[in-house]
Design a protein around this motif. Structure first.
Motif, PDB file in Angstrom:
ATOM      1  N   ILE A 140       0.936  -1.185  -0.018  1.00  0.00           N
ATOM      2  CA  ILE A 140      -0.139   0.087   0.129  1.00  0.00           C
ATOM      3  C   ILE A 140       0.875   1.101  -0.091  1.00  0.00           C
ATOM      4  O   ILE A 140       0.590   2.204  -0.808  1.00  0.00           O
ATOM      5  CB  ILE A 140      -0.904  -0.051   1.083  1.00  0.00           C
ATOM      6  CG1 ILE A 140      -1.856  -1.293   1.237  1.00  0.00           C
ATOM      7  CG2 ILE A 140      -1.864   1.175   1.349  1.00  0.00           C
ATOM      8  CD1 ILE A 140      -2.890  -1.503   2.420  1.00  0.00           C
ATOM      9  N   ASP A 141       1.959   1.333   0.826  1.00  0.00           N
ATOM     10  CA  ASP A 141       2.867   2.173   0.953  1.00  0.00           C
ATOM     11  C   ASP A 141       3.319   2.632  -0.576  1.00  0.00           C
ATOM     12  O   ASP A 141       3.687   3.687  -0.909  1.00  0.00           O
ATOM     13  CB  ASP A 141       3.804   1.947   1.889  1.00  0.00           C
ATOM     14  CG  ASP A 141       5.016   3.179   2.210  1.00  0.00           C
ATOM     15  OD1 ASP A 141       4.381   4.343   2.931  1.00  0.00           O
ATOM     16  OD2 ASP A 141       5.977   3.230   1.574  1.00  0.00           O
ATOM     17  N   LYS A 142       3.798   1.421  -1.135  1.00  0.00           N
ATOM     18  CA  LYS A 142       4.425   1.640  -2.399  1.00  0.00           C
ATOM     19  C   LYS A 142       3.325   2.474  -3.583  1.00  0.00           C
ATOM     20  O   LYS A 142       3.982   3.136  -4.201  1.00  0.00           O
ATOM     21  CB  LYS A 142       4.805   0.119  -3.010  1.00  0.00           C
ATOM     22  CG  LYS A 142       5.674   0.215  -4.587  1.00  0.00           C
ATOM     23  CD  LYS A 142       5.605  -1.197  -4.901  1.00  0.00           C
ATOM     24  CE  LYS A 142       6.130  -1.387  -6.246  1.00  0.00           C
ATOM     25  NZ  LYS A 142       6.363  -2.562  -6.650  1.00  0.00           N
ATOM     26  N   ILE A 143       2.177   1.822  -3.480  1.00  0.00           N
ATOM     27  CA  ILE A 143       1.414   2.111  -4.286  1.00  0.00           C
ATOM     28  C   ILE A 143       1.200   3.917  -4.155  1.00  0.00           C
ATOM     29  O   ILE A 143       1.025   4.784  -5.025  1.00  0.00           O
ATOM     30  CB  ILE A 143      -0.121   1.809  -4.077  1.00  0.00           C
ATOM     31  CG1 ILE A 143      -0.007   0.208  -4.781  1.00  0.00           C
ATOM     32  CG2 ILE A 143      -1.282   2.536  -4.741  1.00  0.00           C
ATOM     33  CD1 ILE A 143      -1.261  -0.573  -3.996  1.00  0.00           C
ATOM     34  N   LEU A 144       1.028   4.307  -2.892  1.00  0.00           N
ATOM     35  CA  LEU A 144       0.776   5.658  -2.637  1.00  0.00           C
ATOM     36  C   LEU A 144       2.038   6.748  -3.095  1.00  0.00           C
ATOM     37  O   LEU A 144       1.801   7.683  -3.442  1.00  0.00           O
ATOM     38  CB  LEU A 144       0.698   5.854  -1.166  1.00  0.00           C
ATOM     39  CG  LEU A 144      -0.651   5.393  -0.485  1.00  0.00           C
ATOM     40  CD1 LEU A 144      -0.588   5.419   1.136  1.00  0.00           C
ATOM     41  CD2 LEU A 144      -1.825   5.894  -0.972  1.00  0.00           C
ATOM     42  N   VAL A 145       3.149   5.992  -2.798  1.00  0.00           N
ATOM     43  CA  VAL A 145       4.300   6.651  -2.959  1.00  0.00           C
ATOM     44  C   VAL A 145       4.686   7.205  -4.394  1.00  0.00           C
ATOM     45  O   VAL A 145       4.931   7.996  -4.946  1.00  0.00           O
ATOM     46  CB  VAL A 145       5.588   6.308  -2.335  1.00  0.00           C
ATOM     47  CG1 VAL A 145       7.039   7.121  -2.599  1.00  0.00           C
ATOM     48  CG2 VAL A 145       5.486   6.414  -0.731  1.00  0.00           C
ATOM     49  N   GLU A 146       4.525   5.881  -5.064  1.00  0.00           N
ATOM     50  CA  GLU A 146       5.044   5.816  -6.708  1.00  0.00           C
ATOM     51  C   GLU A 146       3.755   6.459  -7.578  1.00  0.00           C
ATOM     52  O   GLU A 146       4.137   6.426  -8.669  1.00  0.00           O
ATOM     53  CB  GLU A 146       5.314   4.530  -7.069  1.00  0.00           C
ATOM     54  CG  GLU A 146       6.534   3.878  -6.429  1.00  0.00           C
ATOM     55  CD  GLU A 146       6.840   2.402  -6.752  1.00  0.00           C
ATOM     56  OE1 GLU A 146       6.105   1.903  -7.489  1.00  0.00           O
ATOM     57  OE2 GLU A 146       7.660   2.052  -6.272  1.00  0.00           O
ATOM     58  N   ASN A 147       2.551   6.614  -6.827  1.00  0.00           N
ATOM     59  CA  ASN A 147       1.410   7.150  -7.795  1.00  0.00           C
ATOM     60  C   ASN A 147       1.279   8.544  -7.379  1.00  0.00           C
ATOM     61  O   ASN A 147      -0.059   8.766  -7.707  1.00  0.00           O
ATOM     62  CB  ASN A 147       0.503   6.134  -7.921  1.00  0.00           C
ATOM     63  CG  ASN A 147       1.098   4.740  -8.607  1.00  0.00           C
ATOM     64  OD1 ASN A 147       1.026   4.689  -9.807  1.00  0.00           O
ATOM     65  ND2 ASN A 147       1.524   4.017  -7.820  1.00  0.00           N
TER      66      ASN A 147
END
Length: 476
Positions: free
Chosen positions: A44-51
């Motif tokens: 979830i963290d990756k989704i938020l940061v990268e997008n």
């Protein structure tokens, strides 16, 4: 069958399929490990940061205008720090806790184990579409649950984006967002826990539906949150702080200051400071930093609210020097409203827009009496450096949460629960309380090799009476 009818069937079919998959998975693998939960939070963290750019663009498209800075500040940054907090504390939260065993059961052991409830449904609103969809999901997933989210009809650009991003990282068995499904299609099923954020009226319907399945619910319902500025507090400082909380997101915040109590002699001073502060921040209502009202219905509602107030004797003071209500951009200039009375709509309903009614007061007892005569609000705000006054207000009122000498910020504290009371909601999430909200705190009693309780088994006689007398005498 029309294309629209086919589309509805497809959406209902998908929610049914995803729910069945999650229910089956939660039964076959009911207790995800710490690492599995951390891995999910990392995704979830990756989704938020990268997008971030795509997320901000989708929110902006749904609103018509909401600057990327507000979405990053109020939603993305808050969520990434929430995830970090959960990862830091999750191991300790998951540990079984030892509990006391009385002398009567000497040798036995007691513990409570937080276990996942199963499948959690989340219905999120449009005003903070990312934070109120992903925030409860983070807490539920940290607690080991599987989650399905239904987002608001006004948030479908973001919903479709999140569906795509989450589907790429998660299987339907763990986490899914379903675009386009209606509230009734989503709600009416045997969830293991259900989260709803919205109006009190809709919350009652959700709770009634959940009662069919005895589903536990978390309701975040808003309300008219009062703000009090005490005589001892600097008016310029109060204006700077509370106007940020009021007009960020154009007042479309469930915990926004809904109406303001000012010392009678300080009203003109405060209004002067408010004009200065808003001019410095926005310049005009046309500023790209000032958010649009979400749709035509919301814009017309604010227009009608102002018309109703002025027809009944109120005076509206625009706080920016330029701009006027624009039905095309759906921007409404921030205003304070003076000479308000209880028969006006803006003093009866949650405003959810860039209007701030001011009520002059002469004594704090008058203020407390007024607040307590209404429904319990989701938030209460007090500006005062007087500790005794702070305590008087806190201990003589009841609200979902309190911020002293600022607004909104109690909601941003990861180690404090967020939730309403009475008409403003029930249940909590954020921090450990959120983990516990989505867990079954399961008591486990482990008997010793020898069971002393059998000494109290029939046939009853002198031994039983003596032991019972000892238990009652010494409260064993």
């Amino acid at each position: 069958m029309t294309n629209a009818a086919v589309n509805i069937v497809d959406k209902v079919s998908r929610i049914n399929q995803v729910f069945d998959k999650q229910r089956s998975a939660s039964r076959s693998k009911p207790y995800p490990s710490l690492q599995q939960r951390v891995d999910a939070l990392n995704k979830i963290d990756k989704i938020l940061v990268e997008n971030q750019d795509a997320i901000c663009a989708a929110v902006n498209a749904d609103y018509g205008n909401r600057c990327a800075q507000e979405t990053r500040l109020l939603e993305i940054a808050q969520l990434t720090s929430t995830i970090a907090y959960h990862k830091k504390h999750l191991k300790s939260w998951m540990k079984p806790q030892k509990r006391h065993v009385g002398l009567t059961f000497m040798g036995a052991k007691n513990q409570v184990i937080p276990q996942p409830k199963g499948v959690v449904g989340v219905v999120s609103p449009w005003n903070y579409p990312l934070g109120l969809a992903i925030g409860p999901s983070v807490a539920a997933i940290a607690a080991g649950n599987r989650v399905i989210v239904k987002m608001a009809a006004n948030s479908q650009n973001l919903c479709k984006l999140l569906d795509k991003l989450i589907s790429a990282e998660f299987s339907d068995e763990q986490f899914a967002i379903i675009p386009g499904v209606s509230a009734s299609e989503f709600t009416d099923r045997p969830w293991d826990h259900f989260v709803f954020t919205g109006s009190p009226d809709t919350g009652k319907v959700v709770m009634e539906t959940a009662s069919k399945y005895l589903t536990p619910v978390t309701l975040e319902l808003g309300g008219k949150s009062p703000t009090i500025v005490a005589k001892d507090f600097n008016m310029r400082t109060a204006a700077e702080r509370l106007l940020f909380g009021k007009f960020v997101n154009a007042g479309q915040t469930c915990t926004a200051p809904d109406y303001l109590f000012l010392p009678r002699e300080s009203v003109d001073e405060f209004v002067g400071h408010a004009k200065d502060v808003l001019r410095e921040r926005y310049g005009s209502a046309d500023s790209g930093d000032f958010t649009s009202l979400i749709d035509d219905k919301a814009f017309q509602r604010i227009c009608s609210t102002v018309a109703d107030a002025t027809d009944k004797g109120a005076r509206c003071v625009q706080l920016v020097p330029e701009g006027k209500p624009d039905p095309v951009s759906r921007k409404y200039p921030p205003q304070v409203v003076l000479n308000v009375s209880e028969e006006m709509l803006l003093m009866q309903d949650e405003i959810f827009g860039p209007l701030l009614p001011i009520k002059p007061y002469d004594s704090i007892d008058q203020v407390i009496e007024y607040i307590n005569a209404g429904e319990r609000p989701l938030a209460l705000y007090l500006f005062s450096n007087d500790k005794s006054l702070q305590d008087k207000v806190v201990y003589n009122t009841l609200s979902g949460g309190v911020s002293i000498n600022d607004t909104l910020l109690h909601v941003a504290q990861h180690d404090m629960p967020f939730g309403g009371v009475g008409n403003s909601g029930m249940g909590h999430y954020h921090g450990k309380e959120g983990f516990l909200e989505f867990s079954k705190i399961r008591p486990v009693f482990r008997q010793a090799r020898q069971s002393g309780i059998l000494m109290l088994a029939p046939p009853y006689g002198d031994r039983f009476n003596k032991l019972m007398n000892l238990m009652i005498k010494f409260r064993l």
